[in-house]
Scaffold this active site. Structure first.
Site, PDB file in Angstrom:
ATOM      1  N   GLY A  12       0.803  -1.223   0.000  1.00 43.13           N
ATOM      2  CA  GLY A  12       0.000   0.000   0.000  1.00 43.13           C
ATOM      3  C   GLY A  12       0.832   1.267   0.000  1.00 43.13           C
ATOM      4  CB  SER A  15      -2.291   5.994  -1.609  1.00 44.80           C
ATOM      5  OG  SER A  15      -3.247   6.934  -1.181  1.00 44.80           O
ATOM      6  N   GLY A  16      -1.594   7.174   1.171  1.00 43.75           N
ATOM      7  CA  GLY A  16      -2.101   7.139   2.541  1.00 43.75           C
ATOM      8  C   GLY A  16      -1.151   6.592   3.595  1.00 43.75           C
ATOM      9  CB  ILE A  17      -1.822   4.245   6.415  1.00 42.55           C
ATOM     10  CG1 ILE A  17      -3.034   5.039   6.935  1.00 42.55           C
ATOM     11  CG2 ILE A  17      -1.047   3.645   7.583  1.00 42.55           C
ATOM     12  CD1 ILE A  17      -4.138   4.183   7.545  1.00 42.55           C
ATOM     13  CG  LEU A  52      -0.807  -6.908  -2.858  1.00 40.46           C
ATOM     14  CD1 LEU A  52      -0.587  -5.919  -1.715  1.00 40.46           C
ATOM     15  CD2 LEU A  52       0.202  -8.044  -2.782  1.00 40.46           C
ATOM     16  N   GLY A  77      -5.284  -1.856   1.156  1.00 39.61           N
ATOM     17  CA  GLY A  77      -6.660  -2.249   1.427  1.00 39.61           C
ATOM     18  C   GLY A  77      -7.603  -1.435   0.575  1.00 39.61           C
ATOM     19  CB  SER A 117     -10.770  -0.730  10.339  1.00 39.13           C
ATOM     20  OG  SER A 117     -11.678   0.340  10.480  1.00 39.13           O
ATOM     21  CE1 TYR A 157     -12.094  -1.293   4.793  1.00 42.56           C
ATOM     22  CE2 TYR A 157     -13.172  -0.739   6.861  1.00 42.56           C
ATOM     23  CZ  TYR A 157     -12.065  -0.702   6.046  1.00 42.56           C
ATOM     24  OH  TYR A 157     -10.907  -0.091   6.486  1.00 42.56           O
ATOM     25  CE  LYS A 161      -9.540  -3.013   6.899  1.00 43.97           C
ATOM     26  NZ  LYS A 161      -8.135  -3.140   6.473  1.00 43.97           N
TER      27      LYS A 161
HETATM   28  N1  LIG Z   1      -8.341   5.951   5.909  1.00 44.91           N
HETATM   29  C1  LIG Z   1      -9.044   5.497   6.930  1.00 44.91           C
HETATM   30  O1  LIG Z   1      -9.906   6.205   7.496  1.00 44.91           O
HETATM   31  C2  LIG Z   1      -8.786   4.105   7.448  1.00 44.91           C
HETATM   32  C3  LIG Z   1      -9.311   3.754   8.708  1.00 44.91           C
HETATM   33  C4  LIG Z   1      -9.083   2.478   9.209  1.00 44.91           C
HETATM   34  C5  LIG Z   1      -8.360   1.566   8.458  1.00 44.91           C
HETATM   35  N2  LIG Z   1      -7.870   1.913   7.234  1.00 44.91           N
HETATM   36  C6  LIG Z   1      -7.107   0.905   6.502  1.00 44.91           C
HETATM   37  O2  LIG Z   1      -5.827   1.420   6.264  1.00 44.91           O
HETATM   38  C7  LIG Z   1      -5.257   0.755   5.136  1.00 44.91           C
HETATM   39  C8  LIG Z   1      -4.631   1.800   4.216  1.00 44.91           C
HETATM   40  O3  LIG Z   1      -5.663   2.627   3.729  1.00 44.91           O
HETATM   41  P1  LIG Z   1      -5.454   4.171   3.377  1.00 44.91           P
HETATM   42  O4  LIG Z   1      -6.446   4.919   4.171  1.00 44.91           O
HETATM   43  O5  LIG Z   1      -4.023   4.511   3.450  1.00 44.91           O
HETATM   44  O6  LIG Z   1      -6.012   4.148   1.875  1.00 44.91           O
HETATM   45  P2  LIG Z   1      -5.325   4.549   0.477  1.00 44.91           P
HETATM   46  O7  LIG Z   1      -6.358   4.329  -0.548  1.00 44.91           O
HETATM   47  O8  LIG Z   1      -4.711   5.885   0.621  1.00 44.91           O
HETATM   48  O9  LIG Z   1      -4.157   3.465   0.324  1.00 44.91           O
HETATM   49  C9  LIG Z   1      -4.441   2.127   0.025  1.00 44.91           C
HETATM   50  C10 LIG Z   1      -3.344   1.593  -0.864  1.00 44.91           C
HETATM   51  O10 LIG Z   1      -3.616   0.206  -1.104  1.00 44.91           O
HETATM   52  C11 LIG Z   1      -3.368  -0.044  -2.474  1.00 44.91           C
HETATM   53  N3  LIG Z   1      -4.156  -1.171  -2.939  1.00 44.91           N
HETATM   54  C12 LIG Z   1      -5.505  -1.281  -2.937  1.00 44.91           C
HETATM   55  N4  LIG Z   1      -5.860  -2.427  -3.538  1.00 44.91           N
HETATM   56  C13 LIG Z   1      -4.734  -3.049  -3.928  1.00 44.91           C
HETATM   57  C14 LIG Z   1      -4.463  -4.257  -4.620  1.00 44.91           C
HETATM   58  N5  LIG Z   1      -5.439  -5.055  -5.082  1.00 44.91           N
HETATM   59  N6  LIG Z   1      -3.170  -4.592  -4.839  1.00 44.91           N
HETATM   60  C15 LIG Z   1      -2.170  -3.767  -4.443  1.00 44.91           C
HETATM   61  N7  LIG Z   1      -2.365  -2.613  -3.796  1.00 44.91           N
HETATM   62  C16 LIG Z   1      -3.643  -2.250  -3.551  1.00 44.91           C
HETATM   63  C17 LIG Z   1      -3.781   1.241  -3.195  1.00 44.91           C
HETATM   64  O11 LIG Z   1      -3.213   1.329  -4.488  1.00 44.91           O
HETATM   65  C18 LIG Z   1      -3.280   2.294  -2.226  1.00 44.91           C
HETATM   66  O12 LIG Z   1      -1.957   2.686  -2.515  1.00 44.91           O
HETATM   67  C19 LIG Z   1      -6.383  -0.046   4.498  1.00 44.91           C
HETATM   68  O13 LIG Z   1      -6.249  -1.399   4.870  1.00 44.91           O
HETATM   69  C20 LIG Z   1      -7.642   0.547   5.135  1.00 44.91           C
HETATM   70  O14 LIG Z   1      -8.686  -0.379   5.195  1.00 44.91           O
HETATM   71  C21 LIG Z   1      -8.058   3.167   6.716  1.00 44.91           C
END
Ligand SMILES: NC(=O)c1ccc[n+]([C@@H]2O[C@H](COP(=O)([O-])OP(=O)(O)OC[C@H]3O[C@@H](n4cnc5c(N)ncnc54)[C@H](O)[C@@H]3O)[C@@H](O)[C@H]2O)c1
Length: 255
Positions: A12, A15-17, A52, A77, A117, A157, A161
């Site tokens: 992941g 992006s993001g986390i 993935l 995710g 989550s 979802y 989780k």
């Molecule tokens: N943002 C929130 O509020 C939040 C809260 C709780 C948990 N989460 C969890 O945190 C994790 C990261 O989410 P985020 O908020 O950074 O989101 P995000 O969309 O910014 O990042 C998710 C990353 O996962 C990658 N990804 C998705 N599907 C994929 C696949 N099939 N193969 C390879 N890569 C794939 C995307 O390309 C992306 O880079 C996730 O598991 C999400 O469920 C997020």
């Protein structure tokens, strides 16, 4: 705290986390290999582009990853606005498959961190089902179990989780005892990342407003990332099998 000299695989990272974990882990001295279906937009020590969601593409990615890995961060995710099959495959079945495939490359003292989550908090209500799914061996057996025990699309979802938290709990101790590898979950509340809006759409305005007055604000991704890198570090060497809320206290208000 240092990750000096450690090799960490982070999913992941585009992006993001995941991107924040990659950035912070490198700052703390780690060599970071990213895995994502999208290209990253930050400096990494290696990157494997992979979807993935299927065991075949995960196996191809595994073949391109280093033989020695100190930690695996399962962060990729999709939100509940994605097709339910994708939620099952990416958020649970694929994560399990990647972890199992890489386990042998992790030395004693290694770590796996899974991003669950706060939306998985109701796992005790479905514990028997989650344990039965956790007991299936391999991606296809898990998919077969799910075909026989369909999951409601509107809460898939949350379901996966919850399932991840239960799998983490039941699988962590055998792996710690047999391999010396720790495995933990973190459970973020809302986080400012590109999918935050998807969660609002998924949960509906009423639920969002109910939670909104119970918390100071959503987290910034770096506030979650620092907990994940800590769990990868030797400072957390006696922490295993936990699901750690990283939610600014939101989960505590559900009691
Ligand atoms: N943002 C929130 O509020 C939040 C809260 C709780 C948990 N989460 C969890 O945190 C994790 C990261 O989410 P985020 O908020 O950074 O989101 P995000 O969309 O910014 O990042 C998710 C990353 O996962 C990658 N990804 C998705 N599907 C994929 C696949 N099939 N193969 C390879 N890569 C794939 C995307 O390309 C992306 O880079 C996730 O598991 C999400 O469920 C997020």
């Amino acid at each position: 705290m240092s990750l000096q000299g450690k090799t960490i695989v982070v999913t992941g990272t585009a992006s993001g986390i995941g991107a924040e974990v990659a950035r912070l882990a490198r700052f703390q001295g780690a060599r970071v290999i990213g895995v994502d279906r999208n290209e990253p937009s930050l400096t990494l020590d290696g990157f494997v582009k992979a979807d993935l969601s299927s065991p075949a593409t995960i196996d191809e990615a595994v073949a391109r990853l280093p033989q020695h890995i100190d930690a695996l961060c399962n962060i990729a995710g999709v939100p509940g606005t994605a097709p339910p099959d994708a939620v099952a495959r990416v958020n649970y079945l694929g994560l399990r498959h990647l972890s199992t495939q890489l386990l042998q490359r992790l030395p004693a003292g290694g770590a796996i961190v899974n991003v669950a989550s706060i939306l998985g908090a109701e796992w005790p209500q479905r514990l028997a089902a989650h344990k039965a799914l956790a007991a299936t061996t391999g991606f296809e057996a898990g998919a077969q179990w799910l075909a026989e025990h369909p999951v409601a699309a509107d809460t898939c979802y949350q379901y996966f989780k919850e399932a991840l938290i239960v799998w983490n709990a039941v699988q962590s101790q055998p792996w710690f005892l047999q391999h010396g590898v720790r495995m933990n979950c973190v459970a973020p509340g809302p986080v400012f990342t590109p999918i935050l809006g998807d969660f609002v759409a998924m949960l509906g305005e009423e639920r969002v407003q109910r939670d909104a007055h119970r918390m100071a604000r959503p987290a910034y991704a770096d506030e979650v990332a620092s907990v994940i890198t800590w769990l990868c570090s030797d400072a957390a060497r006696w922490v295993s099998g936990v699901n750690l809320p990283v939610d600014g206290g939101l989960a505590s208000t559900y009691l």
